[in-house]
Structure formats: structure tokens, C-alpha cells
Scaffold this motif. Sequence first.
Motif, PDB file in Angstrom:
ATOM      1  N   ASN A 157      -2.693  -9.462   1.415  1.00  0.00           N
ATOM      2  CA  ASN A 157      -3.119 -10.707   1.491  1.00  0.00           C
ATOM      3  C   ASN A 157      -2.503 -11.868   1.925  1.00  0.00           C
ATOM      4  OD1 ASN A 157      -1.538 -11.024  -0.820  1.00  0.00           O
ATOM      5  ND2 ASN A 157      -3.034 -11.630  -2.082  1.00  0.00           N
ATOM      6  N   THR A 158      -1.481 -11.498   2.665  1.00  0.00           N
ATOM      7  CA  THR A 158      -0.655 -12.477   3.534  1.00  0.00           C
ATOM      8  C   THR A 158      -0.822 -12.556   4.974  1.00  0.00           C
ATOM      9  OG1 THR A 158       1.330 -11.159   3.246  1.00  0.00           O
ATOM     10  CG2 THR A 158       1.061 -12.735   1.524  1.00  0.00           C
ATOM     11  N   PHE A 159      -0.460 -13.649   5.731  1.00  0.00           N
ATOM     12  CA  PHE A 159      -0.648 -13.321   7.186  1.00  0.00           C
ATOM     13  C   PHE A 159      -1.814 -12.963   7.820  1.00  0.00           C
ATOM     14  CE2 PHE A 159       3.971 -12.254   5.998  1.00  0.00           C
ATOM     15  CZ  PHE A 159       4.664 -13.498   6.699  1.00  0.00           C
ATOM     16  N   LEU A 160      -2.883 -13.229   6.967  1.00  0.00           N
ATOM     17  CA  LEU A 160      -4.372 -12.994   7.448  1.00  0.00           C
ATOM     18  C   LEU A 160      -4.596 -13.985   8.578  1.00  0.00           C
ATOM     19  CD1 LEU A 160      -6.170 -12.707   4.004  1.00  0.00           C
ATOM     20  CD2 LEU A 160      -5.292 -10.852   5.410  1.00  0.00           C
ATOM     21  N   ARG A 161      -5.289 -13.459   9.731  1.00  0.00           N
ATOM     22  CA  ARG A 161      -5.865 -14.187  10.995  1.00  0.00           C
ATOM     23  C   ARG A 161      -6.910 -15.138  10.449  1.00  0.00           C
ATOM     24  NH1 ARG A 161      -9.066  -9.533  14.114  1.00  0.00           N
ATOM     25  NH2 ARG A 161     -10.930  -9.706  13.189  1.00  0.00           N
ATOM     26  N   ILE A 162      -7.458 -15.021   9.305  1.00  0.00           N
ATOM     27  CA  ILE A 162      -8.314 -15.961   8.762  1.00  0.00           C
ATOM     28  C   ILE A 162      -7.954 -16.755   7.710  1.00  0.00           C
ATOM     29  CG2 ILE A 162     -10.735 -16.662   7.938  1.00  0.00           C
ATOM     30  CD1 ILE A 162     -11.891 -14.339   9.928  1.00  0.00           C
ATOM     31  N   ILE A 222       6.575  -1.057   7.407  1.00  0.00           N
ATOM     32  CA  ILE A 222       6.458   0.173   6.258  1.00  0.00           C
ATOM     33  C   ILE A 222       7.140  -0.111   5.118  1.00  0.00           C
ATOM     34  CG2 ILE A 222       6.607   2.470   5.835  1.00  0.00           C
ATOM     35  CD1 ILE A 222       4.511   2.177   8.015  1.00  0.00           C
ATOM     36  N   VAL A 223       8.426  -0.507   5.492  1.00  0.00           N
ATOM     37  CA  VAL A 223       9.330  -0.801   4.359  1.00  0.00           C
ATOM     38  C   VAL A 223       9.314  -2.190   4.283  1.00  0.00           C
ATOM     39  CG1 VAL A 223      11.706  -0.593   3.611  1.00  0.00           C
ATOM     40  CG2 VAL A 223      10.730   1.642   4.565  1.00  0.00           C
ATOM     41  N   ASP A 224       9.407  -2.854   3.004  1.00  0.00           N
ATOM     42  CA  ASP A 224       9.505  -4.107   2.707  1.00  0.00           C
ATOM     43  C   ASP A 224       8.615  -4.885   3.378  1.00  0.00           C
ATOM     44  OD1 ASP A 224      11.720  -4.006   1.102  1.00  0.00           O
ATOM     45  OD2 ASP A 224      12.966  -4.021   2.719  1.00  0.00           O
ATOM     46  N   ALA A 225       7.078  -4.157   3.613  1.00  0.00           N
ATOM     47  CA  ALA A 225       6.176  -4.872   4.134  1.00  0.00           C
ATOM     48  C   ALA A 225       5.441  -6.140   3.257  1.00  0.00           C
ATOM     49  CB  ALA A 225       4.945  -3.753   4.435  1.00  0.00           C
ATOM     50  N   PRO A 226       5.033  -7.126   3.667  1.00  0.00           N
ATOM     51  CA  PRO A 226       4.461  -8.296   2.794  1.00  0.00           C
ATOM     52  C   PRO A 226       3.272  -7.727   2.332  1.00  0.00           C
ATOM     53  CG  PRO A 226       3.888  -8.781   5.292  1.00  0.00           C
ATOM     54  CD  PRO A 226       4.876  -7.521   5.112  1.00  0.00           C
ATOM     55  N   ARG A 227       2.452  -8.370   1.293  1.00  0.00           N
ATOM     56  CA  ARG A 227       1.520  -8.016   0.562  1.00  0.00           C
ATOM     57  C   ARG A 227       0.178  -8.097   1.683  1.00  0.00           C
ATOM     58  NH1 ARG A 227       1.374  -7.673  -4.831  1.00  0.00           N
ATOM     59  NH2 ARG A 227      -0.732  -8.390  -4.930  1.00  0.00           N
ATOM     60  N   MET A 272       0.732  -1.260   0.065  1.00  0.00           N
ATOM     61  CA  MET A 272      -0.043  -0.144  -0.102  1.00  0.00           C
ATOM     62  C   MET A 272       0.905   1.184   0.064  1.00  0.00           C
ATOM     63  SD  MET A 272      -3.036  -0.277  -0.192  1.00  0.00           S
ATOM     64  CE  MET A 272      -3.923   1.176   0.460  1.00  0.00           C
ATOM     65  N   ILE A 273       1.902   1.196   0.563  1.00  0.00           N
ATOM     66  CA  ILE A 273       2.777   2.412   0.663  1.00  0.00           C
ATOM     67  C   ILE A 273       3.290   2.845  -0.699  1.00  0.00           C
ATOM     68  CG2 ILE A 273       4.840   3.471   1.674  1.00  0.00           C
ATOM     69  CD1 ILE A 273       2.737   2.874   3.802  1.00  0.00           C
ATOM     70  N   PRO A 274       3.812   1.857  -1.546  1.00  0.00           N
ATOM     71  CA  PRO A 274       4.157   2.479  -2.827  1.00  0.00           C
ATOM     72  C   PRO A 274       2.995   2.976  -3.643  1.00  0.00           C
ATOM     73  CG  PRO A 274       5.169   0.494  -2.380  1.00  0.00           C
ATOM     74  CD  PRO A 274       4.324   0.552  -1.279  1.00  0.00           C
TER      75      PRO A 274
END
Length: 479
Positions: free
Chosen positions: A39-44, A32-37, A1-3
Motif C-alpha cells: 500500500n505504498t508508492f501507489l500511483r493514485i 523481491i527482497v526488502d520490498a516496500p509494503r 507478499m513474498i514472506p
Amino acid sequence: MIPFMFGEEIYEYFKQIKQIFDPNGIFNPGKIVDAPRMNTFLRIDHTKPKREFQTYFNFDNDGGFSNSIEKCNGSGDCRKPQILGGTMCPSYKATLDEKHTTRARANALREIISKSNKGNPFVDEDLMEVFSLCLSCKACKSECPSNVDVTKLKAEFLQHYYDDAGVPFNVWMIGNLNIFNRIGSFAPKFYNFIVKNKVTSSVLKYLLKFEQKRQLPELKEISLKKWDRKHQAARTNRQIYLFADEFTNYFDSDIGVKAILLLEKLGYGVKIAPVGESGRTFFSKGLLKRAKKIAEMNVRNLADLINENTPLLGLEPSAILTFRDEYKEIVSGDLHDSAKNIARHTFLLDEFLANEFEKGQINSNSFTEQSLNIMLHTHCHQKALAGSDALMKVLSIPENYQVEEIKSGCCGMAGSFGFEKDKYDVSMKIGELALFPAVRNAPEDTIIVANGTSCRHQIAEGTSRKALHFVEVLYDAMK
């Protein structure tokens, strides 16, 4: 989202600044920097179907039980320190432990029921520990930005837990308090001897798993319903039904008597509603099977009686507000409309009197002109479901009465919670957050008002000051 938000060029500057000040990437890595996409690491895991359960409460308004838990967005408003005010979450304010927040309870419940392979995932001791210090104060229902109702989730969890693990004896005894009080009312002096005597009360507290330092409440010599049967009711066209709840009927019948006499002096006819207990003790302890039977019986008995012209009024917030809150969500479908209609015409007595005052049916001329200073502690359920405005207004009907609301959250007693041995210390810590100091510092000629029977008990034990129900204050103020 940041880019996407700032553009690739500015994002590169972000990365350079991060490299200069945090070359080893130890400060919030990947935030913030090099954050995962996104739709990854979702709690569900959306590739798996949600697990739904046959529940005792109706969760349709939330889209089911699982979605009710998902309302928690992790904002952390339940971690507010006492200095920021509010009631949510009293157990966190006392312990400052994340485990005892609204958020933690929702997260733990979601994690276990979504990943457990057990037939009944609710039978889990970790869940029991997380919910153990929930006071069922309902503050989260109104103060949480997502309105996560942990009181409701806790009760649902407990009933499913008991379905397989069984109901502990002390929980059964607390739930059936009304039965013991009814039996005791035939010989109140003997009952009171048992709860006051050092030996017998010690045994009783041991069986209930209550703290030995606590004083058990005593029965009044005559119940409210017995008094009313002998009382010659006033005749008037302005008719109301008063709910003689299980606490007022036996422990505080003197308050109930004053409520009836006050209403009659103000020109209202009072009938005791043809129902027994509210089921509050069963709801609070998670005994929802029994609570549902009581709710449905009460709805059937009141369906043809309660309406705009003959409302249902109550004195104990936790009991009367059950008609406005839990009943609509636990009765069977054929009673749902009746429960909703009763809820619309159910009021705390202070709400009713404040409304009548606004309409000009009651005026200050009926009350004393003497001065009085009042400090008010509002019951948690009233704060969450009704607010304190009506109560403040009613206590100000006598022209020279000055009312100040104590900026307290929960008193810490919360029904049987503060009596229980393993919760006593937390209960008293909650009281010390704001309520106890405010009461201790109040001048001797200042009246302390608390509508909840548990609140008055907690204030008495924590400060040695007697708190009154607002009815007692208003009754004494009548000319």
C-alpha cells in the motif's frame, strides 16, 4: 507478499542469496527482497477525491473518465515488436520509444489531469506531444488485455484542448474535408487541377501542413449519390441501405457503383441511406462537438429505417464502423437506444455477404471458375471492431480464388496522419514494417486487396502497386 507466499524461513534464504550475488543492492532494489509494503508508492493518492470532468463521450461503462484511464495496468503489451505480430502499437513499432506506446499515453493523461491545478488541465503541451503519434487505429481497444481505448481518450483530450487553445486552421480544414469535396464536386476537373498542379497543390499542402511528397486524392467525375439518382434501381423484396460515406461518395464513387451493381446482380434492392457524412474526420481530429451533431442527425434520420430486415451496409471501414462504435458513446441519452439499434444492424458489406453466403442466399455458381491469387491487407478499424474472417470468406466465394492475409499491422496512413509533414517519416516506417515488403514481393499477377481508401493510397505511394477494394474483385468475378 513474498514472506506471506513462501514463509519467513524461505524468505530468509532469498535474502542470503541476494546478499551473495548482489551485496551492493544494485539489481532491481526493493523488488523481491526488502520490498516496500503493497500500500505504498501507489500511483493514485486515495486520500484525495478523483477529479472528474464533463466529457463529450460517455464513459459510464468504465465508471467515468478517470476510471477509463485507470484500465491501463502497465502490462506493456503495447511494446510488442513487429516480429510478434498484431497491430498495437504502430507508433511504438516504428520508433521503439516508450513515449509512443498506449501505456505512456494513459500514464501521461492520468498524471497530468490528477495533479494539475489548472482549470483545464488538458491544455498541456507535454500531453499533446505524447498523443501526437497516436494513429487512432483502435488496435488497443481489442489487443490491449485491459481494452484501453486510447483512440477515444485522444479525441476527448483534443476537444478539451481546443476548447481553450482554439482549433488550428489545418485541423479545421481536415475536419471539414466533406464540405470542400462537396463544393469541388460541382467542378471536379477544376478541383483536380488544383490538387495536381505543382504550384497550387504545394500551397494547399502548406496550408494543411502536409508533406510535399504526398499526392492529394482526386475527385471522381461524378459522385456516387449523383450517379444513383440517375440509376434505375432493381425491384426486389430483399432491401438494404448502402451508406455513401464521404470518402466513397467523392473519391471512390466507381467502387460504390460496382457495389450497387454487384448487390443487384445478387438479387438485392439497394437504396442510398438518407445521411451525409459519418463524421470520421471530426472524430479523428478530436472535433467532438461537430462530430456529435453529425452523429445525432444521422441517428435521427436512420432510426425508423434500419432494422433486421433493412440493414445499413458500408464500404469504407473507418466510416461505416463509426455507426457501430463512436455513435453509441456520443449521442445524447434520448438517442442512445436508437443508436444501439442501428449499431446492431450495421455491417461492412463483406460481413453482410459472408452471412448471406452462409445462409445459402449466395453461392459460388454466380462467380467465375478461373483461378486468382489475392493478398489482403485489412483496415485497422476492421481488425479491431469486426475482424477479417468475413472478408477472407467473401473473397473465397469464387471457387478457385486463393486468399492470403498479409501479416501487417497498420498501413501507416491512418486518414490524414500519414499526409502530415511532421508524421510522414513515421508513417512510411510503419508501412515498411510488413506491408510494403509483402506487396513488393508479391508476384505481378497477384491482386492486392485493401478496403480502406487510406490503405490503398499508402500502398500506391509506398510500393507503386495498385490495390483494389474487395468489391472490385468480386464484381469482376461475376458471370
